[in-house]
Write a protein that holds these residues in place. Structure first.
Motif, mmCIF file in Angstrom:
data_model
loop_
_atom_site.group_PDB
_atom_site.id
_atom_site.type_symbol
_atom_site.label_atom_id
_atom_site.label_comp_id
_atom_site.label_asym_id
_atom_site.label_seq_id
_atom_site.Cartn_x
_atom_site.Cartn_y
_atom_site.Cartn_z
ATOM 1 N N LEU A 122 0.796 -1.211 0.056
ATOM 2 C CA LEU A 122 -0.230 -0.003 0.202
ATOM 3 C C LEU A 122 0.781 1.283 -0.022
ATOM 4 O O LEU A 122 1.826 1.343 0.903
ATOM 5 N N LYS A 123 0.627 2.098 -1.028
ATOM 6 C CA LYS A 123 1.402 3.315 -0.997
ATOM 7 C C LYS A 123 0.438 4.607 -0.653
ATOM 8 O O LYS A 123 -0.700 4.689 -1.387
ATOM 9 N N PHE A 124 0.926 5.393 0.265
ATOM 10 C CA PHE A 124 0.168 6.638 0.389
ATOM 11 C C PHE A 124 1.217 7.979 0.227
ATOM 12 O O PHE A 124 2.025 7.927 0.592
ATOM 13 N N PHE A 184 10.985 12.485 -9.286
ATOM 14 C CA PHE A 184 9.524 12.918 -8.720
ATOM 15 C C PHE A 184 8.534 12.052 -8.722
ATOM 16 O O PHE A 184 8.414 11.194 -9.649
ATOM 17 N N GLU A 185 7.636 12.033 -7.731
ATOM 18 C CA GLU A 185 6.856 10.865 -7.536
ATOM 19 C C GLU A 185 7.278 9.505 -7.102
ATOM 20 O O GLU A 185 6.596 8.368 -7.652
ATOM 21 N N GLY A 186 8.669 9.555 -6.870
ATOM 22 C CA GLY A 186 9.033 8.199 -6.678
ATOM 23 C C GLY A 186 8.788 7.427 -5.725
ATOM 24 O O GLY A 186 9.013 6.088 -5.818
ATOM 25 N N SER A 187 7.793 7.770 -4.779
ATOM 26 C CA SER A 187 7.492 6.883 -3.904
ATOM 27 C C SER A 187 6.624 5.735 -4.457
ATOM 28 O O SER A 187 6.325 4.380 -4.132
ATOM 29 N N ASP A 188 5.754 5.934 -5.833
ATOM 30 C CA ASP A 188 5.228 5.072 -6.362
ATOM 31 C C ASP A 188 5.888 3.780 -7.028
ATOM 32 O O ASP A 188 5.477 2.851 -6.756
ATOM 33 N N TYR A 189 7.103 4.303 -7.352
ATOM 34 C CA TYR A 189 8.084 3.557 -7.863
ATOM 35 C C TYR A 189 8.544 2.553 -6.710
ATOM 36 O O TYR A 189 8.653 1.334 -6.939
ATOM 37 N N ALA A 195 0.456 12.438 -16.827
ATOM 38 C CA ALA A 195 -0.526 12.544 -15.648
ATOM 39 C C ALA A 195 0.333 12.273 -14.442
ATOM 40 O O ALA A 195 0.936 11.033 -14.093
ATOM 41 N N LYS A 196 0.239 13.045 -13.513
ATOM 42 C CA LYS A 196 1.088 12.978 -12.193
ATOM 43 C C LYS A 196 0.585 12.002 -11.535
ATOM 44 O O LYS A 196 1.123 11.758 -10.337
ATOM 45 N N VAL A 197 -0.531 11.410 -11.541
ATOM 46 C CA VAL A 197 -1.197 10.419 -10.649
ATOM 47 C C VAL A 197 -0.397 9.186 -10.622
ATOM 48 O O VAL A 197 -0.284 8.590 -9.471
HETATM 49 MG MG MG Z 1 2.210 11.094 -6.511
#
Ligand code: MG
Ligand code: ADP
Ligand code: ASP
Length: 453
Positions: free
Chosen positions: A6-8, A211-216, A269-271
């Motif tokens: 789970l990623k928040f 950036f947005e690296g937590s998704d990765y 898409a930044k999502v």
């Molecule tokens: Mg993000």
């Protein structure tokens, strides 16, 4: 053991109330592995502090650092006040001690940066990764106040990367090996909580995944533990037909393929972080994008094959694109021209967003960067160069093969007299790209969305 990763993200980590919601969601799973971002806006502020220090403004930089410390102390304090527990004093003390240590490290990095008068990529990563180091530890501690067996796991021990600062490449072999320890943590009844976005190079320095690296981070771990699902919990109910912040009529998609979701992320898409789906795809793990604030909403499910009957599935857009047109000198042989152009791009490790070619010229669209002037100079070896900035890229994803005609009619109808710089369509990849002026991008996006979705 069926593990759910789970990623928040930052908005889920905004304040003590959302932290409680995050922990309540985690509590519903039997074997969750949790990845969290920094608290909302913290990464940006950290980078800002680094830049200020490099410009000699250490005082302002240290003020930012101080406000980050205060904010986190306050979140913990408010959380513990609303969730009384016999161990509260212990928890609060250990939180304060940890944040104090991290902030003192941050201040050292900022002071060093001021002395060097420059923010090196290595220093920038060390500073930027601080937000997740702080938030993950504190959230794990707050879990204890809810009687959850949350355990902070240091991401540096797991997310091993190369030393390409700012956009580090994960070392999958090492990550896969080290994620084994997470299963032991789960078997012992604990819930691992890990900071996303950063990792560690072979030189033991901090690196970041972009950036947005937590998704990765989440999907790397999901792949390594062969998770049942990877769930990206955010502030919208899935992946929408387009960015709902700009296109209010956009609707969430029930399902999409790894390929289309990757293209969507890549084209702005930044999502999702564009690399998120790679590890999932390799092991065929479904990825869900879900809304923290509406956990009952289905969200979007991303899987290997997803078929649709629509003319087009979704639309992304990206600001601050530049176009470079290189027109070959007569002395340059036609067959070697493109090779020469692309070898310059390869040398600088630049990916292009869209390309158009004629027999003796090529136009490429790519994200604006500090490298553009260097590139232009190198292209002068091959041909005349013209560079245009302040452009925007609009991408239609999942175009149906038979609808190209209809799509272009609608697009030109929507454009009216707004000028277009470039259009390209790939039937194979079902992608249609348009380049136009930055300032008209959103207006055109709105018009196209109205016509096509
Ligand atoms: Mg993000
Ligand atoms: P997080 O902090 O959870 O990582 P992000 O801000 O990175 O959240 O991503 C969620 C945001 O992405 C949404 O609020 C939305 O504005 C933006 N976004 C851009 N394009 C899309 C899209 N096609 N579908 C959904 N959200 C999108
Ligand atoms: N905090 C990092 C960022 O803002 C990583 C993330 O949130 O995914 O990019």
């Amino acid at each position: 053991m069926q593990i759910n990763v789970l990623k928040f993200g930052g908005t889920s980590m905004a304040d003590h109330k959302t932290w409680k919601q995050v922990l309540e969601i985690i509590n519903k799973y039997e074997f969750p592995v949790v990845v969290v971002s920094a608290t909302a806006r913290t990464t940006r502020r950290l980078v800002e502090a680094g830049e200020l220090a490099a410009r000699g403004k250490l005082k302002e930089a240290l003020e930012i650092s101080d406000s980050i410390k205060e904010r986190h102390n306050q979140i913990v304090e408010d959380f513990l006040k609303e969730n009384p527990h016999e161990k509260n004093k212990l928890i609060k003390d250990s939180c304060r001690k940890n944040t104090e240590a991290k902030i003192s490290k941050l201040n050292k990095l900022l002071t060093y940066t001021e002395r060097q008068s420059t923010l090196s990529p290595q220093m920038k990563d060390a500073i930027a990764g601080m937000g997740e180091q702080i938030s993950s530890y504190l959230l794990a501690q707050c879990g204890l106040a809810l009687n959850m067996m949350t355990q902070h796991i240091e991401a540096r021990k797991i997310i091993k990367t190369d030393a390409e600062y700012g956009k580090a490449n994960p070392n999958l072999l090492e990550i896969n090996q080290r994620c084994g320890s997470l299963e032991t943590v789960l078997e012992n009844g604990f819930i691992p909580i890990i900071g996303g976005f950063y990792g560690e190079s072979p030189k033991k320095t901090i690196t970041t995944l972009g950036f947005e690296g937590s998704d990765y981070t989440a999907s790397l771990i999901g792949g390594a533990v062969n998770a049942e699902t990877i769930e990206i919990w955010t502030d919208v109910s899935g992946i929408y037909t387009s960015d709902p912040r700009f296109i209010p009529e956009a609707k969430p998609l029930d399902e999409m393929s790894y390929f289309d979701a990757t293209e969507m992320a890549y084209f702005g898409a930044k999502v999702l972080h564009p690399s998120t789906l790679k590890p999932a795809q390799e092991r065929n793990i479904p990825v869900f994008v879900k809304n923290m604030f509406e956990p009952e909403a289905a969200g979007t499910k991303i899987i290997r094959e997803s078929h649709h009957e629509l003319d087009v599935l979704a639309m992304s857009f990206k600001r601050d694109i530049a176009t470079l047109t290189i027109s070959a000198y007569e002395t340059v042989m036609g067959y070697s021209f493109l090779t020469k152009v692309f070898s310059v791009l390869e040398k600088h490790r630049l990916a292009v967003d869209a390309v158009n070619t004629t027999e003796a010229s090529v136009t490429i669209a790519l994200s604006d960067s500090a490298l553009l002037d260097t590139l232009s100079k190198e292209f002068i070896e091959v041909g005349n160069v013209s560079l245009t900035k302040d452009k925007g890229l609009l991408t239609l994803i999942g175009c149906s093969v038979n609808s190209a005609q209809k799509l272009t009619e609608h697009i030109f109808g929507a454009l009216g007299d707004i000028p277009l710089d470039l259009i390209s369509f790939s039937k194979e990849k079902r992608i249609l790209n348009l380049v136009l002026n930055n300032e008209e991008l959103i207006e055109v996006a709105k018009r196209i969305h109205k016509k096509l979705f």
